[in-house]
Design a protein around this motif. Structure first.
Motif, short mmCIF file in Angstrom:
data_model
loop_
_atom_site.label_atom_id
_atom_site.label_comp_id
_atom_site.label_asym_id
_atom_site.label_seq_id
_atom_site.Cartn_x
_atom_site.Cartn_y
_atom_site.Cartn_z
N PHE A 41 0.71 -1.77 -0.16
CA PHE A 41 0.22 -0.25 -0.07
C PHE A 41 1.03 1.08 0.27
O PHE A 41 0.70 1.79 -0.94
CB PHE A 41 -1.23 -0.40 0.89
CG PHE A 41 -1.36 1.66 1.60
CD1 PHE A 41 -2.99 1.23 0.03
CD2 PHE A 41 -1.03 2.47 2.11
CE1 PHE A 41 -3.63 2.55 0.80
CE2 PHE A 41 -2.30 3.68 1.79
CZ PHE A 41 -3.11 3.61 1.12
N SER A 42 1.83 1.06 0.89
CA SER A 42 3.02 2.47 0.76
C SER A 42 3.31 2.87 0.35
O SER A 42 2.96 3.84 -0.62
CB SER A 42 3.79 2.78 1.99
OG SER A 42 3.37 2.56 3.76
N ASN A 43 4.02 2.04 -0.79
CA ASN A 43 4.87 2.38 -2.17
C ASN A 43 3.85 3.15 -3.02
O ASN A 43 3.80 3.54 -4.25
CB ASN A 43 5.62 0.81 -2.16
CG ASN A 43 6.63 1.46 -3.84
OD1 ASN A 43 5.93 1.24 -5.24
ND2 ASN A 43 7.63 2.54 -3.77
N ALA A 44 2.23 1.73 -3.49
CA ALA A 44 1.56 2.56 -4.49
C ALA A 44 0.70 3.67 -4.19
O ALA A 44 0.83 4.57 -5.04
CB ALA A 44 0.11 1.78 -4.19
N LEU A 61 -6.41 20.05 -2.09
CA LEU A 61 -5.84 19.29 -0.80
C LEU A 61 -4.88 19.26 -0.57
O LEU A 61 -3.98 18.38 0.51
CB LEU A 61 -6.35 17.74 -1.67
CG LEU A 61 -7.91 18.00 -1.86
CD1 LEU A 61 -8.40 16.68 -2.34
CD2 LEU A 61 -8.85 17.85 -0.70
N LEU A 62 -3.91 19.58 -1.15
CA LEU A 62 -2.34 19.41 -1.33
C LEU A 62 -1.76 20.05 0.53
O LEU A 62 -0.97 19.08 0.51
CB LEU A 62 -1.56 21.04 -2.07
CG LEU A 62 0.29 21.07 -1.84
CD1 LEU A 62 0.94 19.81 -2.70
CD2 LEU A 62 0.72 22.12 -2.67
N SER A 63 -2.57 20.38 0.91
CA SER A 63 -2.32 20.73 2.62
C SER A 63 -2.48 20.06 3.80
O SER A 63 -2.15 19.86 4.70
CB SER A 63 -2.87 22.23 3.25
OG SER A 63 -4.14 22.29 3.14
N VAL A 64 -3.24 18.97 2.66
CA VAL A 64 -3.65 17.64 3.70
C VAL A 64 -2.53 17.20 3.45
O VAL A 64 -3.19 15.39 4.38
CB VAL A 64 -4.80 17.60 4.31
CG1 VAL A 64 -6.03 18.86 4.12
CG2 VAL A 64 -5.12 17.44 2.46
N ALA A 65 -2.09 16.57 2.84
CA ALA A 65 -1.10 15.74 1.82
C ALA A 65 -0.19 15.15 3.42
O ALA A 65 0.07 15.81 4.17
CB ALA A 65 -0.57 15.71 0.92
N ASP A 66 -0.24 14.14 3.47
CA ASP A 66 1.04 13.35 5.34
C ASP A 66 0.93 11.97 4.46
O ASP A 66 0.28 10.95 3.42
CB ASP A 66 -0.29 13.35 5.99
CG ASP A 66 0.82 13.37 7.27
OD1 ASP A 66 1.97 13.69 6.81
OD2 ASP A 66 0.43 14.40 8.59
N VAL A 67 1.68 11.43 5.71
CA VAL A 67 1.93 10.10 5.34
C VAL A 67 0.68 8.78 5.71
O VAL A 67 0.70 9.06 7.09
CB VAL A 67 2.87 9.62 6.46
CG1 VAL A 67 3.75 8.45 6.22
CG2 VAL A 67 4.48 10.61 5.74
N SER A 238 10.96 2.62 1.45
CA SER A 238 10.62 3.25 1.00
C SER A 238 8.91 2.27 0.13
O SER A 238 8.16 2.86 -0.44
CB SER A 238 11.37 4.04 -0.11
OG SER A 238 11.96 3.13 -1.24
N MET A 239 9.38 0.97 0.50
CA MET A 239 8.91 0.25 -0.30
C MET A 239 7.19 -0.03 0.95
O MET A 239 6.07 -0.60 0.55
CB MET A 239 9.17 -1.27 -0.33
CG MET A 239 10.00 -0.71 -1.79
SD MET A 239 9.17 -0.22 -3.25
CE MET A 239 8.90 -1.61 -3.79
N LEU A 240 7.81 -0.17 2.32
CA LEU A 240 7.10 0.36 2.99
C LEU A 240 6.22 1.60 3.39
O LEU A 240 5.57 1.09 4.46
CB LEU A 240 7.85 -0.30 4.45
CG LEU A 240 8.19 -2.17 3.81
CD1 LEU A 240 9.18 -2.53 5.07
CD2 LEU A 240 6.94 -3.11 4.17
N SER A 241 7.06 2.49 3.72
CA SER A 241 6.16 3.76 3.99
C SER A 241 6.94 4.76 2.66
O SER A 241 7.09 4.24 2.15
CB SER A 241 7.11 3.92 5.51
OG SER A 241 7.08 5.00 5.20
N ASN A 242 5.51 6.15 3.29
CA ASN A 242 5.72 6.92 2.57
C ASN A 242 6.23 7.79 2.60
O ASN A 242 5.79 9.21 2.10
CB ASN A 242 4.16 6.84 1.38
CG ASN A 242 2.65 7.31 2.28
OD1 ASN A 242 2.93 7.80 3.49
ND2 ASN A 242 1.88 7.63 2.47
N ASP A 243 7.01 7.92 3.44
CA ASP A 243 7.64 9.04 3.89
C ASP A 243 8.66 9.82 2.38
O ASP A 243 9.26 8.78 3.34
CB ASP A 243 7.96 8.49 5.82
CG ASP A 243 8.76 10.19 6.68
OD1 ASP A 243 8.97 10.92 5.94
OD2 ASP A 243 8.87 9.64 7.45
N PRO A 244 8.43 11.06 2.55
CA PRO A 244 9.49 11.73 2.17
C PRO A 244 11.11 11.61 2.41
O PRO A 244 11.58 11.15 1.60
CB PRO A 244 9.40 12.92 1.16
CG PRO A 244 8.23 13.38 2.68
CD PRO A 244 7.39 11.82 3.38
#
Length: 335
Positions: A41-44, A61-67, A238-244
């Protein structure tokens, strides 16, 4: 009117869930049949977020994007990871359980329905107590008397029982190892990871799905100047989290290896994944400044100064001061 009042009271939360639903639907569209794979899920979602904001750069919606590691909607989460096939199986199981409970235990049926409605707006099935409750209700429904009967002879029953026991023992041993590894990691987490790298390598087979562990492991390897090994852990994370920050740290490693083109790509990917974060732009600006690319550094400095962060902090103010300094230096040179 009541719905509008509720939306106004929790606008940030509602917008965040709307963004997660939109991006999740986009991910399902990209891999409709079988999804991105269980645990993907996170990577996708990272790739979906990048694609969404590239085509909707000015979206409110840009302002509410988060991990996040789920869609705050269990059905959509299943859809992203397992596609339409997984969603159909999930819905089929739920329908069978409700039908069986309807004739035998209506109170339990209503409790099950309440859990399912809750799961459409949050992530209860990502919490162990609710998972146990969900499985127990399904097991109870499966154990109810049924008009149909699939008979088994003694040999088939014995064989199935033995297989279940073997599988259960294997799972119990594996679970014990992972629980022990998690406890050991908690003890080590207070120590700088570069001093306990050998211990981290021993824990890796059991904590290879823990993004926090992989991130700290990568930091320790980077501090030891083992940049390629560090990037290996960051890629896994990065495959497990969408944290930049996984991409930012990857860029830092490439920068230390003088691979400035790859560093630039990583900083850009970090910003594309979460374009409401200032730090990736700042790192990109500093990369250009340190490599002598004045034109790109100046352009990025203007972007940093004009960036509207969600919450101002001492760190963001310092980044903007650094950008203003670069603009001032370039202005002085032009004179």
């Amino acid at each position: 009117a009541l719905l509008l009042m509720l939306y106004w009271a929790k606008q940030g939360s509602a917008d965040g869930r709307m963004l997660m639903a939109i991006v999740s639907l986009f991910c399902i569209k990209e891999a409709p049949l079988l999804g991105s794979g269980i645990g993907g899920f996170s990577n996708a979602y990272s790739n979906g977020m990048k694609a969404f904001f590239e085509s909707n750069a000015n979206s409110p919606l840009l302002s509410v994007a988060d991990v996040t590691d789920n869609a705050f909607n269990e059905l959509l989460t299943v859809g992203v990871e397992q596609g339409v096939v997984g969603m159909a199986l999930f819905v089929a199981v739920i329908a069978i359980v409700i039908i069986r409970l309807n004739s035998a235990d209506r109170q339990l049926k209503y409790m099950f329905l309440a859990l399912l409605i809750f799961s459409l707006f949050s992530y209860p099935l990502h919490c162990l107590p609710y998972r146990i409750l969900f499985v127990m209700i399904c097991a109870w429904a499966a154990a109810l008397p049924s008009e149909s009967y699939f008979g088994m002879n003694r040999f088939a029953s014995l064989t199935l029982s033995v297989l279940i026991i073997i599988f259960g023992v294997f799972m119990a041993v594996e679970t014990y190892k992972r629980v022990s590894a998690t406890k050991d990691y908690k003890l080590l987490s207070g120590i700088n990871s570069r001093y306990v790298l050998d211990d981290y390598y021993e824990l890796l087979p059991y904590l290879n799905e823990n993004p926090d562990f992989l991130f700290k492991f990568a930091k320790g390897l980077s501090e030891k100047r083992r940049y390629n090994d560090s990037n290996d852990m960051l890629r896994r994370g990065s495959m497990l989290s969408n944290d930049p920050m996984f991409y930012v740290c990857m860029g830092n490693n490439y920068k230390q290896m003088q691979l400035h083109g790859l560093a630039e790509e990583c900083y850009q990917k970090a910003f594309n994944v979460m374009p409401n974060r200032l730090y990736p732009l700042y790192k990109q600006m500093m990369l250009y400044a340190e490599t002598g690319d004045s034109a790109k550094a100046l352009s990025m400095a203007h972007n940093v100064c004009m960036f509207k962060q969600k919450v101002a902090s001492s760190a963001t103010k310092e980044m903007k001061r650094e950008a203003e300094k670069i603009i001032g230096e370039n202005h002085g040179k032009s004179k």
